[in-house]
Motif scaffolding. Structure first.
Motif, PDB file in Angstrom:
ATOM      1  N   LEU A  81       3.525  -3.094  14.468  1.00 42.66           N
ATOM      2  CA  LEU A  81       3.719  -4.315  13.831  1.00 42.66           C
ATOM      3  C   LEU A  81       4.038  -4.162  12.335  1.00 42.66           C
ATOM      4  O   LEU A  81       5.042  -4.686  11.782  1.00 42.66           O
ATOM      5  N   ALA A  82       3.109  -3.446  11.592  1.00 42.81           N
ATOM      6  CA  ALA A  82       3.385  -3.510  10.374  1.00 42.81           C
ATOM      7  C   ALA A  82       4.295  -2.669   9.867  1.00 42.81           C
ATOM      8  O   ALA A  82       4.679  -2.763   8.792  1.00 42.81           O
ATOM      9  N   GLY A  83       4.714  -1.623  10.489  1.00 41.70           N
ATOM     10  CA  GLY A  83       5.793  -0.660   9.977  1.00 41.70           C
ATOM     11  C   GLY A  83       7.070  -0.913  10.510  1.00 41.70           C
ATOM     12  O   GLY A  83       7.966  -0.436   9.807  1.00 41.70           O
ATOM     13  N   THR A 140       9.176  -4.637   8.566  1.00 37.23           N
ATOM     14  CA  THR A 140       9.052  -4.341   7.191  1.00 37.23           C
ATOM     15  C   THR A 140       9.923  -3.403   6.602  1.00 37.23           C
ATOM     16  O   THR A 140      10.830  -3.781   5.783  1.00 37.23           O
ATOM     17  N   THR A 141       9.953  -2.274   7.160  1.00 33.37           N
ATOM     18  CA  THR A 141      10.798  -1.167   6.617  1.00 33.37           C
ATOM     19  C   THR A 141      12.176  -1.598   6.823  1.00 33.37           C
ATOM     20  O   THR A 141      13.143  -1.250   5.963  1.00 33.37           O
ATOM     21  N   ALA A 142      12.671  -2.235   8.178  1.00 34.96           N
ATOM     22  CA  ALA A 142      13.902  -2.706   8.518  1.00 34.96           C
ATOM     23  C   ALA A 142      14.475  -3.632   7.477  1.00 34.96           C
ATOM     24  O   ALA A 142      15.497  -3.696   7.032  1.00 34.96           O
ATOM     25  N   THR A 197      14.552  -2.866  -4.928  1.00 32.37           N
ATOM     26  CA  THR A 197      14.976  -3.572  -3.802  1.00 32.37           C
ATOM     27  C   THR A 197      13.399  -4.191  -3.180  1.00 32.37           C
ATOM     28  O   THR A 197      13.243  -5.382  -2.998  1.00 32.37           O
ATOM     29  N   LEU A 198      12.261  -3.408  -3.294  1.00 31.21           N
ATOM     30  CA  LEU A 198      11.114  -3.893  -3.036  1.00 31.21           C
ATOM     31  C   LEU A 198      10.548  -4.728  -3.977  1.00 31.21           C
ATOM     32  O   LEU A 198       9.644  -5.597  -3.709  1.00 31.21           O
ATOM     33  N   ARG A 199      10.924  -4.767  -5.407  1.00 32.30           N
ATOM     34  CA  ARG A 199      10.430  -5.754  -6.285  1.00 32.30           C
ATOM     35  C   ARG A 199      11.239  -6.942  -6.057  1.00 32.30           C
ATOM     36  O   ARG A 199      10.535  -7.846  -6.144  1.00 32.30           O
ATOM     37  N   ALA A 205      -4.783 -10.556   0.187  1.00 30.54           N
ATOM     38  CA  ALA A 205      -5.915 -11.156  -0.129  1.00 30.54           C
ATOM     39  C   ALA A 205      -7.120 -10.385   0.674  1.00 30.54           C
ATOM     40  O   ALA A 205      -7.094  -9.584   1.328  1.00 30.54           O
ATOM     41  N   ARG A 206      -8.328 -10.759   0.117  1.00 33.67           N
ATOM     42  CA  ARG A 206      -9.329 -10.367   0.608  1.00 33.67           C
ATOM     43  C   ARG A 206     -10.638 -11.431   0.452  1.00 33.67           C
ATOM     44  O   ARG A 206     -10.399 -12.506  -0.182  1.00 33.67           O
ATOM     45  N   GLU A 207     -11.463 -11.230   1.439  1.00 38.65           N
ATOM     46  CA  GLU A 207     -12.764 -12.142   1.202  1.00 38.65           C
ATOM     47  C   GLU A 207     -13.876 -11.731   0.784  1.00 38.65           C
ATOM     48  O   GLU A 207     -14.177 -10.390   1.004  1.00 38.65           O
TER      49      GLU A 207
HETATM   50  C1  HEM Z   1       8.523  -1.641   3.410  1.00 45.43           C
HETATM   51  C2  HEM Z   1       7.922  -1.488   4.267  1.00 45.43           C
HETATM   52  C3  HEM Z   1       6.375  -1.999   4.210  1.00 45.43           C
HETATM   53  C4  HEM Z   1       5.939  -2.634   3.238  1.00 45.43           C
HETATM   54  C5  HEM Z   1       6.466  -3.806   2.008  1.00 45.43           C
HETATM   55  C6  HEM Z   1       4.437  -2.917   3.428  1.00 45.43           C
HETATM   56  C7  HEM Z   1       3.533  -3.702   2.859  1.00 45.43           C
HETATM   57  C8  HEM Z   1       2.143  -3.689   2.970  1.00 45.43           C
HETATM   58  C9  HEM Z   1       1.185  -4.487   2.438  1.00 45.43           C
HETATM   59  C10 HEM Z   1       1.496  -5.425   1.206  1.00 45.43           C
HETATM   60  C11 HEM Z   1      -0.161  -4.399   2.969  1.00 45.43           C
HETATM   61  C12 HEM Z   1      -1.506  -5.017   2.560  1.00 45.43           C
HETATM   62  C13 HEM Z   1      -1.853  -4.160   1.483  1.00 45.43           C
HETATM   63  C14 HEM Z   1      -3.219  -4.744   0.679  1.00 45.43           C
HETATM   64  O1  HEM Z   1      -3.998  -5.475   1.279  1.00 45.43           O
HETATM   65  O2  HEM Z   1      -3.470  -4.407  -0.459  1.00 45.43           O
HETATM   66  C15 HEM Z   1      -0.013  -3.442   4.002  1.00 45.43           C
HETATM   67  C16 HEM Z   1      -1.206  -2.832   4.926  1.00 45.43           C
HETATM   68  C17 HEM Z   1      -0.949  -2.181   5.757  1.00 45.43           C
HETATM   69  N1  HEM Z   1       0.438  -1.542   6.152  1.00 45.43           N
HETATM   70 FE1  HEM Z   1       2.371  -1.667   5.224  1.00 45.43          FE
HETATM   71  N2  HEM Z   1       4.055  -2.231   4.553  1.00 45.43           N
HETATM   72  C18 HEM Z   1       5.198  -1.509   4.957  1.00 45.43           C
HETATM   73  C19 HEM Z   1       5.359  -0.378   5.819  1.00 45.43           C
HETATM   74  C20 HEM Z   1       4.400   0.059   6.666  1.00 45.43           C
HETATM   75  C21 HEM Z   1       4.474   1.394   7.561  1.00 45.43           C
HETATM   76  C22 HEM Z   1       5.947   1.853   8.067  1.00 45.43           C
HETATM   77  C23 HEM Z   1       3.507   1.148   8.307  1.00 45.43           C
HETATM   78  C24 HEM Z   1       3.084   2.296   9.234  1.00 45.43           C
HETATM   79  C25 HEM Z   1       3.843   2.833  10.169  1.00 45.43           C
HETATM   80  C26 HEM Z   1       2.471   0.211   7.495  1.00 45.43           C
HETATM   81  C27 HEM Z   1       1.009   0.101   7.809  1.00 45.43           C
HETATM   82  C28 HEM Z   1       0.242  -0.693   7.449  1.00 45.43           C
HETATM   83  C29 HEM Z   1      -1.296  -0.631   7.712  1.00 45.43           C
HETATM   84  C30 HEM Z   1      -1.872   0.074   8.575  1.00 45.43           C
HETATM   85  C31 HEM Z   1      -1.886  -1.613   6.723  1.00 45.43           C
HETATM   86  C32 HEM Z   1      -3.321  -2.069   6.634  1.00 45.43           C
HETATM   87  C33 HEM Z   1      -4.167  -1.158   5.764  1.00 45.43           C
HETATM   88  C34 HEM Z   1      -5.459  -1.374   5.577  1.00 45.43           C
HETATM   89  O3  HEM Z   1      -5.790  -2.534   5.943  1.00 45.43           O
HETATM   90  O4  HEM Z   1      -6.256  -0.565   5.247  1.00 45.43           O
HETATM   91  N3  HEM Z   1       3.173  -0.557   6.688  1.00 45.43           N
HETATM   92  N4  HEM Z   1       1.228  -3.068   4.203  1.00 45.43           N
END
Ligand code: HEM
Length: 443
Positions: A254-256, A259-261, A310-312, A321-323
């Motif tokens: 879900l996270a990856g 977002t990348t797309a 682009t990302l900016r 956010a954090r608690e």
């Molecule tokens: C352009 C693409 C992406 C953006 C802009 C993005 C952005 C973010 C941001 C802002 C956070 C929260 C960070 C924080 O709280 O300081 C996050 C967390 C996370 N992202 Fe991404 N993400 C991207 C792609 C990905 C991809 C490709 C993956 C994995 C395949 C991924 C996995 C995760 C995970 C697992 C977390 C949680 C990390 C944690 O809580 O320790 N993300 N991402």
């Protein structure tokens, strides 16, 4: 400990202001920065304070504080979506332990070998484009990123298995709804969006269990992300349980995926609206030779600047956010356990003192200048910084290079940013008119 949060300048947030923060984060946080400066306190109806950093200085105070003072933000909402074993919701020691376990799978060297795969997947997804056709770029980039993430997570598997995985994952992602994330009380069977999501999650769990059994029986040790999870052990020697693997798979996918797309679709839009920048990029890519090594592409300076800009410009996650579980001193004030802190990445990325003409696409600002991790933070920062940032940067650069080398295109109409679930995205999915092919098709 006596609280002096009331001394942070701020206001009691109402529904309309919450709506502005969620739906118009750029203009609203710019107005907050103008009025409140470094940091603003939002006093919530629950009696807690949510302090938002609006400048790099206050972001640094939050992101470089001792991780032990923090827990995950909005755990209840995310636990329902991804599961209680997800890194999104784990706090303190459990979070540190999980990151230690997962991080090696996301080290640069772990996916470097996938450069050719990324190029080939992109090539296959765009080879049927037709001159004169108008298409939704986000549909193509979603399909590219889903295919790539499935291969990276599950290895070289192909065919029926991958198709079924893509189907269950797409259903999961399409059924996600911001309402049940923001209001966890709606995570009940009587709320139709939740019951649809719960069904999709159940299908995903069954598919993962079937695959884990099969994969363990094969006893092969592959170095894809799942293989690394199966082989990994926590500091106490215990392996990951199946349900934890499932929760992390949901989180990663879900996270990856979207977002990348989304970032890739925005890059096509920005380049399409700035033909001179697109030309600069093509000149750089041509100088690397025919079908250059993906490593060379990933390090190309102008391409890197294009992706950073682009990302900016399109900050996908406007806030992080954090608690607090222990007090934090922020800009001279004490916040107490139960309060939350956030960083408005959007406000920082659009600060005209840091980024002159902040609404313009100017990749050159990233050439010859390095921004600090508190000035440029599309992937967040500190102990919860995005685990997939390296992978996402790598994938975006190689896929973008392939697309701009193969096709001439231009955007149709002006795109607007809107909130999709938690992240921001293009309202119309970036409509592109395909003008023509730049190279002859290889197959
Ligand atoms: C352009 C693409 C992406 C953006 C802009 C993005 C952005 C973010 C941001 C802002 C956070 C929260 C960070 C924080 O709280 O300081 C996050 C967390 C996370 N992202 Fe991404 N993400 C991207 C792609 C990905 C991809 C490709 C993956 C994995 C395949 C991924 C996995 C995760 C995970 C697992 C977390 C949680 C990390 C944690 O809580 O320790 N993300 N991402």
């Amino acid at each position: 400990m006596e609280a002096n949060t009331a001394r942070i300048d701020g206001f009691s947030i109402n529904l309309y202001q919450t709506w502005l923060l969620v739906n118009c984060p750029q203009s609203y946080t710019a107005s907050l920065r103008k009025r409140y400066g470094e940091v603003v306190a939002l006093f919530t109806p629950l009696g807690t304070t949510f302090a938002i950093a609006l400048t790099p200085n206050s972001a640094r105070q939050i992101l470089s504080a001792d991780p032990a003072i923090y827990d995950a933000f909005w755990k209840e909402g995310f636990a329902g979506v991804a599961g209680s074993g997800s890194i999104w919701v784990l706090g303190k020691n459990e979070h540190r332990r999980e990151r230690q376990l997962l991080s090696p799978a996301f080290h640069a060297q772990s996916f470097r070998g996938y450069g050719e795969v990324i190029r080939e997947v992109t090539h296959q997804k765009i080879k049927h484009w037709q001159p004169g056709q108008t298409l939704r770029a986000l549909d193509t980039t979603l399909s590219i990123s889903l295919d790539i993430i499935m291969r990276l997570v599950f290895g070289a598997e192909n065919g029926k298995f991958l198709d079924e995985g893509c189907r269950v994952l797409t259903a999961l992602w399409r059924n996600m709804h911001p309402l049940f994330i923001f209001f966890p009380a709606l995570q009940r069977g009587w709320f139709p969006p939740w019951s649809r999501y719960a069904r999709a999650k159940n299908d995903f769990s069954k598919w993962v269990s079937k695959y884990l059994t099969e994969r363990r029986a094969r006893k092969d040790r592959t170095d894809d992300i799942l293989g690394r999870m199966l082989a990994a052990h926590y500091e106490d020697g215990l392996p990951m349980r199946d349900e934890d693997i499932r929760d992390e798979l949901i989180t990663i996918l879900l996270a990856g995926h979207e977002t990348t797309a989304t970032a890739l679709a925005w890059a096509l839009y920005d380049l399409g609206t700035c033909p001179d920048k697109l030309e600069n990029l093509r000149i750089e890519l041509a100088s690397l030779g025919v079908e250059p090594d993906p490593e060379l592409i990933a390090k190309a300076p102008y391409l890197t600047a294009v992706c950073n800009e682009t990302l900016r410009l399109h900050t996908l996650l406007p806030e992080i956010a954090r608690e607090l579980v222990l007090p934090l001193e922020l800009s001279g004030h004490t916040l107490i356990p139960g309060d939350s802190v956030g960083v408005s990445v959007m406000a920082i990325h659009h600060d005209p003192d840091l980024y002159p003409e902040p609404n313009q696409f100017i990749p050159e600002r990233f050439i010859g200048r390095t921004y600090s991790p508190f000035e440029f933070l599309p992937f967040g920062g500190g102990h919860r910084r995005c685990l997939g940032s390296g992978l996402s940067d790598y994938e975006m650069r190689i896929a973008l290079a392939e697309i701009v080398t193969q096709w001439d295109f231009e955007p149709v109409g002006i795109e607007r940013e809107i909130r999709h679930d938690i992240a921001m995205g293009p309202k119309n999915g970036v409509l592109l008119r395909i003008k023509g092919r730049r190279t002859s098709d290889k197959n």
